[in-house]
Design an enzyme around this catalytic site. Structure first.
Site, PDB file in Angstrom:
ATOM      1  N   ALA A  62       0.784   7.264  16.172  1.00 29.42           N
ATOM      2  CA  ALA A  62       1.067   6.100  15.327  1.00 29.42           C
ATOM      3  C   ALA A  62       2.565   6.006  15.044  1.00 29.42           C
ATOM      4  CB  ALA A  62       0.294   6.232  14.019  1.00 29.42           C
ATOM      5  N   GLY A 102      -2.154  10.284  17.109  1.00 31.28           N
ATOM      6  CA  GLY A 102      -3.104   9.241  17.468  1.00 31.28           C
ATOM      7  C   GLY A 102      -3.245   9.086  18.973  1.00 31.28           C
ATOM      8  N   GLU A 105      -5.727  11.521  19.918  1.00 33.15           N
ATOM      9  CA  GLU A 105      -7.037  11.114  19.361  1.00 33.15           C
ATOM     10  C   GLU A 105      -7.690  10.033  20.228  1.00 33.15           C
ATOM     11  OE1 GLU A 105      -5.176  10.673  15.415  1.00 33.15           O
ATOM     12  OE2 GLU A 105      -6.977  11.647  14.648  1.00 33.15           O
ATOM     13  N   GLU A 125       0.444  15.722  13.123  1.00 35.58           N
ATOM     14  CA  GLU A 125       0.439  14.980  11.854  1.00 35.58           C
ATOM     15  C   GLU A 125       0.786  15.870  10.666  1.00 35.58           C
ATOM     16  OE1 GLU A 125      -1.711  14.643  14.268  1.00 35.58           O
ATOM     17  OE2 GLU A 125      -2.413  12.582  14.474  1.00 35.58           O
TER      18      GLU A 125
HETATM   19  C1  LIG Z   1       7.450  12.451  20.850  1.00 33.07           C
HETATM   20  C2  LIG Z   1       8.545  13.453  20.650  1.00 33.07           C
HETATM   21  C3  LIG Z   1       8.067  14.849  21.015  1.00 33.07           C
HETATM   22  C4  LIG Z   1       9.739  13.077  21.585  1.00 33.07           C
HETATM   23  O1  LIG Z   1      10.816  13.916  21.349  1.00 33.07           O
HETATM   24  P1  LIG Z   1      12.250  13.578  21.990  1.00 33.07           P
HETATM   25  O2  LIG Z   1      13.145  14.710  21.598  1.00 33.07           O
HETATM   26  O3  LIG Z   1      12.088  13.269  23.410  1.00 33.07           O
HETATM   27  O4  LIG Z   1      12.723  12.224  21.329  1.00 33.07           O
HETATM   28  P2  LIG Z   1      13.015  11.910  19.800  1.00 33.07           P
HETATM   29  O5  LIG Z   1      12.252  12.824  18.923  1.00 33.07           O
HETATM   30  O6  LIG Z   1      14.479  11.825  19.595  1.00 33.07           O
HETATM   31  O7  LIG Z   1      12.349  10.483  19.662  1.00 33.07           O
HETATM   32  C5  LIG Z   1      12.925   9.326  20.287  1.00 33.07           C
HETATM   33  C6  LIG Z   1      12.812   8.151  19.360  1.00 33.07           C
HETATM   34  O8  LIG Z   1      11.437   7.850  19.111  1.00 33.07           O
HETATM   35  C7  LIG Z   1      11.158   7.877  17.716  1.00 33.07           C
HETATM   36  N1  LIG Z   1       9.767   8.318  17.546  1.00 33.07           N
HETATM   37  C8  LIG Z   1       9.145   9.300  18.187  1.00 33.07           C
HETATM   38  N2  LIG Z   1       7.869   9.367  17.834  1.00 33.07           N
HETATM   39  C9  LIG Z   1       7.682   8.391  16.918  1.00 33.07           C
HETATM   40  C10 LIG Z   1       6.569   7.947  16.173  1.00 33.07           C
HETATM   41  N3  LIG Z   1       5.358   8.521  16.300  1.00 33.07           N
HETATM   42  N4  LIG Z   1       6.747   6.924  15.317  1.00 33.07           N
HETATM   43  C11 LIG Z   1       7.957   6.333  15.174  1.00 33.07           C
HETATM   44  N5  LIG Z   1       9.055   6.701  15.863  1.00 33.07           N
HETATM   45  C12 LIG Z   1       8.910   7.713  16.720  1.00 33.07           C
HETATM   46  C13 LIG Z   1      12.188   8.848  17.144  1.00 33.07           C
HETATM   47  O9  LIG Z   1      12.388   8.618  15.789  1.00 33.07           O
HETATM   48  C14 LIG Z   1      13.397   8.468  17.986  1.00 33.07           C
HETATM   49  O10 LIG Z   1      13.903   7.261  17.466  1.00 33.07           O
HETATM   50  P3  LIG Z   1      15.456   6.999  17.371  1.00 33.07           P
HETATM   51  O11 LIG Z   1      15.585   5.686  16.717  1.00 33.07           O
HETATM   52  O12 LIG Z   1      16.007   8.119  16.544  1.00 33.07           O
HETATM   53  O13 LIG Z   1      15.967   7.067  18.764  1.00 33.07           O
HETATM   54  C15 LIG Z   1       9.033  13.437  19.205  1.00 33.07           C
HETATM   55  O14 LIG Z   1       9.677  12.225  18.938  1.00 33.07           O
HETATM   56  C16 LIG Z   1       7.924  13.601  18.208  1.00 33.07           C
HETATM   57  O15 LIG Z   1       7.514  14.702  17.950  1.00 33.07           O
HETATM   58  N6  LIG Z   1       7.458  12.479  17.647  1.00 33.07           N
HETATM   59  C17 LIG Z   1       6.500  12.481  16.565  1.00 33.07           C
HETATM   60  C18 LIG Z   1       5.109  12.609  17.092  1.00 33.07           C
HETATM   61  C19 LIG Z   1       4.139  12.561  15.941  1.00 33.07           C
HETATM   62  O16 LIG Z   1       4.328  13.136  14.897  1.00 33.07           O
HETATM   63  N7  LIG Z   1       3.036  11.849  16.160  1.00 33.07           N
HETATM   64  C20 LIG Z   1       2.015  11.652  15.157  1.00 33.07           C
HETATM   65  C21 LIG Z   1       2.213  10.370  14.476  1.00 33.07           C
HETATM   66  S1  LIG Z   1       1.090  10.137  13.129  1.00 33.07           S
HETATM   67  C22 LIG Z   1      -0.369   9.685  13.875  1.00 33.07           C
HETATM   68  O17 LIG Z   1      -0.420   9.550  15.051  1.00 33.07           O
HETATM   69  C23 LIG Z   1      -1.527   9.459  12.952  1.00 33.07           C
HETATM   70  C24 LIG Z   1      -2.861   9.371  13.664  1.00 33.07           C
HETATM   71  O18 LIG Z   1      -3.632  10.488  13.346  1.00 33.07           O
HETATM   72  C25 LIG Z   1      -3.604   8.078  13.416  1.00 33.07           C
HETATM   73  C26 LIG Z   1      -3.682   7.667  11.989  1.00 33.07           C
HETATM   74  C27 LIG Z   1      -4.763   6.684  11.701  1.00 33.07           C
HETATM   75  C28 LIG Z   1      -4.936   6.669  10.232  1.00 33.07           C
HETATM   76  C29 LIG Z   1      -6.237   6.063   9.767  1.00 33.07           C
HETATM   77  C30 LIG Z   1      -6.592   6.636   8.409  1.00 33.07           C
HETATM   78  C31 LIG Z   1      -7.385   5.727   7.560  1.00 33.07           C
HETATM   79  C32 LIG Z   1      -7.329   6.197   6.155  1.00 33.07           C
HETATM   80  C33 LIG Z   1      -7.546   5.103   5.194  1.00 33.07           C
HETATM   81  C34 LIG Z   1      -6.508   5.078   4.182  1.00 33.07           C
HETATM   82  C35 LIG Z   1      -6.447   3.746   3.514  1.00 33.07           C
HETATM   83  C36 LIG Z   1      -5.079   3.481   2.963  1.00 33.07           C
HETATM   84  C37 LIG Z   1      -4.871   2.033   2.558  1.00 33.07           C
HETATM   85  O19 LIG Z   1      -5.747   1.220   2.719  1.00 33.07           O
HETATM   86  O20 LIG Z   1      -3.752   1.774   2.060  1.00 33.07           O
END
Ligand SMILES: CC(C)(COP(=O)(O)OP(=O)(O)OC[C@H]1O[C@@H](n2cnc3c(N)ncnc32)[C@H](O)[C@@H]1OP(=O)(O)O)[C@@H](O)C(=O)NCCC(=O)NCCSC(=O)C[C@@H](O)CCCCCCCCCCCCC(=O)O
Length: 727
Positions: A62, A102, A105, A125
């Site tokens: 996400a 995600g 997932e 996460e």
């Molecule tokens: C992916 C990486 C390993 C890559 O690393 P690398 O070194 O190659 O590059 P960078 O880290 O420099 O990244 C480049 C660039 O990309 C940006 N970026 C990377 N990943 C993301 C991301 N996920 N989101 C946004 N931006 C991202 C980074 O910032 C860089 O940007 P820039 O501008 O600086 O160049 C590495 O990047 C990494 O590890 N990324 C993070 C991966 C991660 O953590 N992923 C998990 C994300 S959270 C998620 O997926 C959640 C899921 O489980 C789904 C959730 C569903 C939720 C549903 C729940 C319902 C509950 C109900 C609640 C009700 C509330 C209400 O109603 O209000």
């Protein structure tokens, strides 16, 4: 969604975000994924589905920024994963590059998963204060069992394709085109039953001792978490999978996700994620940045001095596959250093082998030991890591300047000394830079990169690139005594010692700061680092020792409050762990278990009697505020002086080098959560009580920000040069 291909009888779904090189789910991607699946389901000519990413990357999950936006992007992913799983047509995930959060997932909803050999997977996460919220906490344990799922979800670690195959997370690992392999598999699956591949219908594999296992696991998870909420809630979600039917487990997962989402910790950890990426894009006040400078290649490096720091630095360079020459002053020192380096490298090689990697260090082309400076003629970069002594460093830099090739970069590993003074003895001050490593240097991620008055942008870019290659977080800062990290540390430690003078015990102060989340309190830290290090520096500064002017008051220097307590301990040979005694007592010299020492308690009470200090009870709030708010106050001065280009820099330094709890986002982020007016008010109060402690006097920049209405942290720097008529 950019591409929808109809290929033979197979529907190939490519999800992507065309503007980003990394794919993370935005609302548009989610919507397109849902639409695509529904179309595939409804179209009788489509017999099977393959899901893959674009440009060789599956998905980074996400969009993390979406969690703090009002419409909370990405929350609708769980139902889409269910939709994938319910499909009557076989769905195969083709995992290339990364499948994280995600992203992974989504693959768990697919009926089969094929990964490229170089793919990495994980549910990170927890590292951003959340849990896998698209039903991942319920599907993963059903697929790979509770122990492996607990490990992956509560640590957030990335796993390789080969480990994923061993765990049963993927069905096949391929070296060739993953998407084509997935399409071939999908074709073979057409018409075959899918029920047994729907993870939500499967039971969680049983363990003979599930209850005992979970009890023990919870203890470990909590211990590792050190006050961070997410690992424990991840655990609770997985536990629910072992106790409840899938649908109830999903409800529990959502409930726990929501608790985390609205917790301050998730906000802090997500801030820390972006802060680390922000500091990577360095700039200096003169406008230098990646845009104006290119890093130079480092084909061969040298390290001078094989003490604790030098050994760790050599190890880091070898791990980064940079050929290194390690230099010592004579054969005796060289042999001791060589043995220590080889031991470190052997340990690292063993750790790497467990992850399926190798470390080649027995090859002289990769690692060479020498005592003669002449071997430095062809190196591209030297890191001097000798004793923290200006005269010695200058002598070495003068020699390096004469021996090294003109283009070579000269780095000094110093924790406080003036980079300009060191550079002044060379003929190439533009190529001299500070590289402040943290001990143990092969483990600690932080590298403070300090530019001097003459340091060129190319030199900064090269040092930053080196940090990246060594898998460290490089933070570019300006030159001042103690740079960012230690400069902010001085008032913190000073307050801790003043608190002892006034009535606290070392273990009281440490406890409060460890409860706050620091890995180690200031006194345990001093004992670990060695009290003699600071003593030597204070002697060099003329604050204690033989150069101190006769008649100087014991508790005052230059008109300000000074505590001689650490000096008195050193005079008694109490240097900390290395001598078995410091602020605590240890089982032996070199021992690691700190025990409160009754000797210290009576020593402190005699000291207070001698100096007529009335012992008073000091509560936890005062300990925390005096230690942390002075550190933060110094941070505001650092920002005002342009030593760091933003509060994120200070936070990244503290999280990665000083054990600041990441779930509190770093000291400046913490200040923004406490509220700058509150910090200002407390500093004013303590400063009135202790007028002889300048570090308690509120920074002018802090006062200005409060006067400007306590703006959000992102805007602080824009106020630096604005006029305030309220001041
Ligand atoms: C992916 C990486 C390993 C890559 O690393 P690398 O070194 O190659 O590059 P960078 O880290 O420099 O990244 C480049 C660039 O990309 C940006 N970026 C990377 N990943 C993301 C991301 N996920 N989101 C946004 N931006 C991202 C980074 O910032 C860089 O940007 P820039 O501008 O600086 O160049 C590495 O990047 C990494 O590890 N990324 C993070 C991966 C991660 O953590 N992923 C998990 C994300 S959270 C998620 O997926 C959640 C899921 O489980 C789904 C959730 C569903 C939720 C549903 C729940 C319902 C509950 C109900 C609640 C009700 C509330 C209400 O109603 O209000």
């Amino acid at each position: 969604i950019q591409n929808l291909f109809i290929w033979n009888r197979l529907f190939l779904l490519v999800f992507c975000n065309s503007t980003e090189s990394l794919i993370y789910f935005s609302l548009a991607v989610l919507q397109a994924l849902e639409d695509g699946l529904k179309r595939a389901d409804a179209d009788p000519s489509v017999k099977a589905v393959t899901i893959c990413g674009e440009n060789g990357k599956f998905s980074a999950g996400a969009d993390i920024r979406g969690f703090s936006s009002p419409n909370k992007q990405g929350l609708g992913l769980g139902p889409i994963v269910s939709l994938i799983e319910r499909s009557e047509k076989p769905v195969v995930a083709a995992i290339e590059g990364i499948a994280l959060g995600g992203g992974l997932e989504v693959t768990l909803g697919c009926h089969y998963r094929i990964a490229h050999v170089q793919a990495r997977m994980g549910l990170p996460e927890v590292t951003i204060g959340l849990l896998p919220g698209a039903e991942g906490t319920q599907r993963l344990p059903r697929l790979i069992g509770v122990p492996a799922a607990l490990d992956i979800i509560t640590t957030g670690r990335h796993i390789s394709a080969s480990e994923a195959l061993k765990l049963g997370l993927v069905d096949e690992v391929v070296e060739e085109n993953t998407v084509e392999a997935a399409i071939r598999l999908a074709n073979r699956l057409i018409g075959q039953p899918l029920g047994h591949r729907r993870l939500s219908l499967k039971p969680v594999p049983k363990l003979p001792n599930m209850e005992a296992f979970l009890t023990e696991a919870l203890v470990k998870v909590k211990k590792r978490a050190q006050g961070c909420l997410a690992p424990e809630l991840c655990f609770q979600a997985i536990k629910a999978a072992t106790e409840q039917p899938f649908a109830d487990g999903v409800r529990k997962e959502r409930e726990l996700f929501n608790i985390l989402l609205t917790s301050g910790q998730a906000k802090a950890l997500q801030y820390a994620f972006f802060a680390e990426r922000a500091v990577e894009k360095w700039t200096t006040p003169s406008g230098a940045s990646w845009k104006t400078a290119s890093p130079q290649p480092i084909r061969k490096a040298a390290v001078i001095g094989l003490g604790t720091m030098g050994r760790g630095i050599v190890t880091s360079l070898v791990k980064a596959k940079i050929p290194v020459v390690a230099l010592e002053q004579d054969l005796e020192y060289l042999n001791t250093g060589r043995k220590a380096v080889m031991l470190l490298l052997e340990r690292e090689a063993m750790k790497m082998e467990q992850g399926g990697q190798t470390l080649d260090f027995n090859n002289p082309a990769r690692l060479q030991f020498a005592v003669d400076f002449d071997v430095l003629r062809d190196v591209d970069l030297v890191i001097e890591a000798v004793f923290e002594n200006m005269a010695l460093k200058k002598e070495i830099f003068n020699k390096l300047s004469r021996i090294c090739k003109p283009e070579a970069f000269l780095c000094t590993n110093t924790s406080a000394l003036n980079i300009d003074e060191i550079a002044s003895v060379t003929s190439r001050p533009q190529q001299v830079i500070g590289t402040h490593f943290f001990s143990p240097a092969h483990v600690m991620r932080l590298l403070e990169i300090i530019y001097g008055r003459h340091t060129s942008p190319t030199t900064i870019a090269t040092a930053m690139q080196l940090a990246k290659v060594m898998k460290k977080v490089g933070v570019v800062v300006g030159n001042c005594f103690g740079f960012v990290g230690n400069r902010m540390m001085f008032p913190y430690v000073q307050q801790a010692v003043f608190l002892l003078e006034e009535g606290s015990r070392p273990e009281d102060v440490d406890q409060v700061l460890e409860d706050f989340g620091f890995k180690i309190g200031p006194f345990r830290m001093s004992d670990l680092a060695g009290l003699d290090v600071g003593w030597r520096s204070r002697k060099d500064q003329g604050l204690t020792g033989p150069t101190l002017a006769p008649g100087t008051s014991a508790r005052q220097r230059h008109g300000y409050r000074y505590s001689p307590l650490p000096d008195l301990l050193c005079e008694k040979g109490r240097f900390g762990q290395k001598t078995g005694k410091g602020w605590y007592q240890y089982e032996k010299a070199g021992g690691r278990t700190a025990k409160p020492d009754p000797w210290i308690h009576s020593f402190l009470s005699e000291y207070r009697d001698t100096h007529q200090i009335k012992t008073r009870f000091i509560d936890q709030e005062e300990i925390l505020e005096r230690c942390l708010f002075t550190l933060i106050n110094e941070g505001f001065d650092i920002l005002a002086e342009g030593i760091a280009s933003g509060p994120e820099h200070l936070d990244v330094v503290y999280i990665n080098g000083y054990g600041w709890p990441k779930h509190r986002g770093g000291p400046m982020f913490y200040a923004s959560t406490v509220g700058l007016p509150n910090i200002l008010a407390k500093l004013q109060k303590y400063s009135e009580i202790h007028p002889d402690v300048p570090q308690l006097r509120p920074s002018a920049f802090l006062k200005k920000l409060v006067a400007m209405g306590n703006p959000p942290l992102n805007d602080w720097m824009s106020y630096l040069h604005r006029q305030s008529n309220k001041l």
